[in-house]
Each structure stands twice: as C-alpha cells, then as structure tokens.
Design a protein around this motif. Structure first.
Motif, short mmCIF file in Angstrom:
data_model
loop_
_atom_site.label_atom_id
_atom_site.label_comp_id
_atom_site.label_asym_id
_atom_site.label_seq_id
_atom_site.Cartn_x
_atom_site.Cartn_y
_atom_site.Cartn_z
N GLY A 31 44.38 35.22 40.14
CA GLY A 31 44.38 35.73 38.78
C GLY A 31 45.50 36.71 38.52
N LEU A 32 45.76 37.61 39.48
CA LEU A 32 46.83 38.58 39.31
C LEU A 32 48.20 37.92 39.26
N SER A 33 48.40 36.94 40.12
CA SER A 33 49.69 36.24 40.13
C SER A 33 49.91 35.53 38.80
N ALA A 34 48.87 34.88 38.29
CA ALA A 34 48.98 34.20 37.00
C ALA A 34 49.23 35.21 35.88
N GLY A 35 48.49 36.31 35.92
CA GLY A 35 48.65 37.32 34.89
C GLY A 35 50.05 37.90 34.85
N LEU A 36 50.65 38.11 36.01
CA LEU A 36 52.00 38.65 36.07
C LEU A 36 53.01 37.67 35.46
N VAL A 37 52.91 36.40 35.84
CA VAL A 37 53.83 35.39 35.31
C VAL A 37 53.68 35.29 33.79
N LEU A 38 52.46 35.26 33.30
CA LEU A 38 52.22 35.11 31.87
C LEU A 38 52.65 36.35 31.08
N ALA A 39 52.40 37.54 31.62
CA ALA A 39 52.81 38.76 30.94
C ALA A 39 54.33 38.84 30.84
N ARG A 40 55.01 38.46 31.92
CA ARG A 40 56.48 38.47 31.89
C ARG A 40 57.02 37.40 30.93
N GLN A 42 55.85 36.89 28.13
CA GLN A 42 55.56 37.41 26.79
C GLN A 42 54.32 36.80 26.16
N ALA A 43 53.43 36.28 26.98
CA ALA A 43 52.15 35.79 26.48
C ALA A 43 51.19 36.97 26.37
N ASP A 44 50.28 36.89 25.39
CA ASP A 44 49.23 37.88 25.26
C ASP A 44 48.13 37.47 26.24
N VAL A 45 48.08 38.16 27.38
CA VAL A 45 47.17 37.77 28.45
C VAL A 45 46.20 38.90 28.78
N MET A 46 44.95 38.55 28.94
CA MET A 46 43.93 39.50 29.36
C MET A 46 43.23 38.98 30.60
N LEU A 47 43.08 39.84 31.60
CA LEU A 47 42.34 39.51 32.82
C LEU A 47 41.00 40.22 32.78
N ILE A 48 39.94 39.50 33.10
CA ILE A 48 38.60 40.07 33.15
C ILE A 48 38.09 39.93 34.57
N ASP A 49 37.65 41.04 35.16
CA ASP A 49 37.24 41.01 36.56
C ASP A 49 35.96 41.80 36.75
N SER A 50 35.04 41.25 37.55
CA SER A 50 33.76 41.90 37.79
C SER A 50 33.80 42.88 38.97
N GLY A 51 34.92 42.89 39.71
CA GLY A 51 35.08 43.86 40.78
C GLY A 51 34.40 43.51 42.08
N SER A 52 34.31 42.22 42.40
CA SER A 52 33.66 41.80 43.66
C SER A 52 34.58 40.86 44.44
N PRO A 53 35.69 41.37 44.97
CA PRO A 53 36.62 40.49 45.70
C PRO A 53 36.00 39.95 46.99
N ARG A 54 36.36 38.73 47.34
CA ARG A 54 35.81 38.09 48.54
C ARG A 54 36.14 38.88 49.80
N ASN A 55 37.36 39.44 49.87
CA ASN A 55 37.80 40.11 51.10
C ASN A 55 37.61 41.62 51.05
N ALA A 56 36.67 42.09 50.24
CA ALA A 56 36.45 43.54 50.11
C ALA A 56 36.07 44.19 51.43
N ALA A 57 35.39 43.43 52.31
CA ALA A 57 34.93 44.02 53.57
C ALA A 57 36.05 44.17 54.60
N ALA A 58 37.17 43.48 54.39
CA ALA A 58 38.27 43.51 55.36
C ALA A 58 39.13 44.76 55.16
N ALA A 59 39.54 45.37 56.25
CA ALA A 59 40.40 46.56 56.16
C ALA A 59 41.83 46.19 55.83
N HIS A 60 42.26 45.00 56.24
CA HIS A 60 43.63 44.57 56.01
C HIS A 60 43.65 43.08 55.71
N MET A 61 44.68 42.65 54.99
CA MET A 61 44.91 41.22 54.79
C MET A 61 46.14 40.84 55.58
#
Length: 323
Positions: A31-40, A42-61
């Motif tokens: 979602g972030l990658s898409a949002g960055l491309v679309l914002a650059r 000049q599209a009117d883009v909104m990202l909606i996120d519930s705040g539950s990433p799959r890798n939240a438990a991992a200390a590093h990626m």
C-alpha cells in the motif's frame, strides 16, 4: 512493533462527500509503495490502515536491499512520511464495507459509518497467519519462533533448529530442507504430518533428523527457548523453531465486490499488474500473493499504482473526448 518507534498517520477530517482518485486499503509495503507512486503522479490518493501489520512481532525485516535489518515500524513510519510529503493522505481507520455504484464510483464505508468515494480502489490488506494453538508459540512468535527461512534463517545459522510440522504440510517439509543451508542441526518433528517413504528418505539423506511425534508445548523461561516437549514425554532441544502457519488472506472486501477467485490457489485472481475481475479494483501484496516478502509486496504495489494511473488517464481522455 519495535520499541520506541511509533507510526503516526496523518489525521484528517473526512466528510460523507470526500472524493478521491484512488483509495488504498492497507498501508503496509504494498500500500505504501502504491501510495508513493500515485502521490508523485499527482493523483488524489488516500491510504486507510487499521494498524495491524503482519510483521509487527518481528524486530527487524530482512532481504530488502538498502533496508535490510530495519525495524518494520520504522519502515512504515518513513513510508507514511514520504507519501504525506507528496500530498497523499494516510488515515488510521477500519473499513466496514466497500460497494461499487452504478456510475462506477467506489464507496468505502468506515466502521464509524463515514463514507468515502474513489474512482479506483487498491486493496493491500495482507493476510493473517493462523498460528497453531500450542502453548509457548504465540509469545515467542517473531523472536524465537519463525515461519520464513529467507527472513530469519541467517539470524539462526549454526544453531539447533526444530521445524514443527503444521497444517501447511508442503511448506513444513520445505522449511526443513531450506534450513539445512543455515545449520547442520535441523530436526523435523512431524506433529501429525504423515510422510511418505520417499519424503523421509530425501530429508534424511540431506541430514535432517526426523522425529515422529506430536508437540505438546514449547519449553523455556520467558524470552528463551530450550526445546520442544512431545505428548509422549520426550523432549527435543533447540535454540530456534520454525512453523508453517496457514495463510488466511484478508480479502473479505474483495470477495464482497464479487472479485473472481483463482481455482488453483483459492486466492482472489489478479493479472500481472494486480487488476481484479472487477473494473476499477486492484489488489497487491500478501492479500493475493501469500509468499510475497516485503520487497516483492512493495514491487507489486508499485506495479499496481502505475496500472491504476494509466487506467485513470484513459478515463480522463475518454471524458475529454466526449466533451
């Protein structure tokens, strides 16, 4: 989430008449990658996120070139800042329903009943790992118990590793083989998996120890792992454990729109750019590709964004031509 790192999305006031070119559901890597491309673009883009990433438990990626070893929360925070810097918007909210109107606009209704509208929709809501309900697994998930050898194998190299067989049978066997590249002390505890003679022979020839038994719990004090206890009283010592959870895509919204399902994978079907069978609706990342790592999910989001922007352009040209 990584201690000390918070993800603070931009908070905006939304009305029932909010219109956007694109709404992206999910602000993970795709979602972030898409949002960055679309914002650059000049599209009117909104990202909606519930705040539950799959890798939240991992200390590093791991495995993301130039971002290897970065805490996931820091990666998400940086991505949000970049999108907002180009005029995009990221909001923290949960979605209750998505509908496609007769005029082809898409309505996104939030759980607080606010409604947003968009010309195009990208769903990047990821998946949920169905972790086996074994005592000691959940509290060690992402630190001492892992699922991806590519993400965590290097960090446990030369250690004593146990693979616990699970419902994702093929992946459990593959884990055992892959982890032999990192350690010569790999044990597969079958935990209900019925192995063929050929499967047993191949892994044993590859010097994977096979223990036929059922796991009852993990052993060790808080923050440690000493071994795996079996129901028959035996124990198998280890420093790290791997489990192949069953991936459950968070695709309820896509299915509610009537998106076609791939009969082979049972996931929502998309083309190479992430377009679904429903016009104006795309999907990217783990929600349609369970094996996608952070870097490949980000790439899928970028590809989808370029396709969406081209689709919007085509609509604009048709409208201008009609006038």
């Amino acid at each position: 989430m990584h201690p000390g790192v918070t993800v603070e999305p931009e908070v905006v006031t939304m009305t029932n008449n909010s219109h956007h070119d694109v709404i992206v559901l999910g602000a993970g890597a795709a979602g972030l990658s898409a949002g960055l491309v679309l914002a650059r673009a000049q599209a009117d883009v909104m990202l909606i996120d519930s705040g539950s990433p799959r890798n939240a438990a991992a200390a590093h990626m791991q495995g993301f070139v130039s971002r290897d070893g970065m805490p996931p929360a820091e990666f998400l925070s940086m991505g949000r800042q970049e999108i907002c810097g180009y005029g995009g918007t990221v909001v923290s909210a949960s979605v209750a329903a998505v509908t496609r109107r007769d005029d082809d606009w898409i309505t996104v209704t939030l759980t607080d009943e606010r409604a947003l509208e968009a010309r195009a929709l990208l769903v990047a809501t990821g998946l949920t790992d169905e972790i086996p309900d074994l005592p000691g697994v959940r509290e060690r998930w992402g630190s001492l118990v892992h699922h991806c050898p590519y993400c965590h194998g290097y960090e446990v190299r030369n250690q004593e590793i146990v693979v616990i067989g699970g419902p994702a049978r093929a992946m459990s066997l593959k884990q055992a083989g892959l982890l032999r590249r990192y350690s010569d002390r790999v044990t597969l505890v079958t935990n209900g998996i019925e192995m063929t003679d050929d499967e047993t022979r191949r892994l044993e020839k590859f010097r994977v120890r096979i223990v036929d038994g059922t796991v009852s719990r993990l052993i060790g004090d808080t923050g440690t792992l000493d071994g795996i206890a079996l129901t028959d009283g035996r124990t198998v010592g280890c420093d790290a454990a791997f489990i192949a959870p069953r991936p459950r895509p968070n695709d309820g919204l896509l299915r509610s729109l009537g998106c076609a399902i791939d009969p082979q994978t049972a996931f929502v079907a998309v083309d190479a750019a992430g377009q679904t069978s429903v016009p104006g609706v795309w999907a990217a990342g783990n929600v349609v590709t369970p094996s996608a790592q952070v870097i490949s999910a980000a790439g899928a989001g970028s590809s989808a964004a370029i396709a969406i922007n081209g689709w919007l352009l085509d609509q604009d040209l048709n409208r201008a031509s009609a006038r």
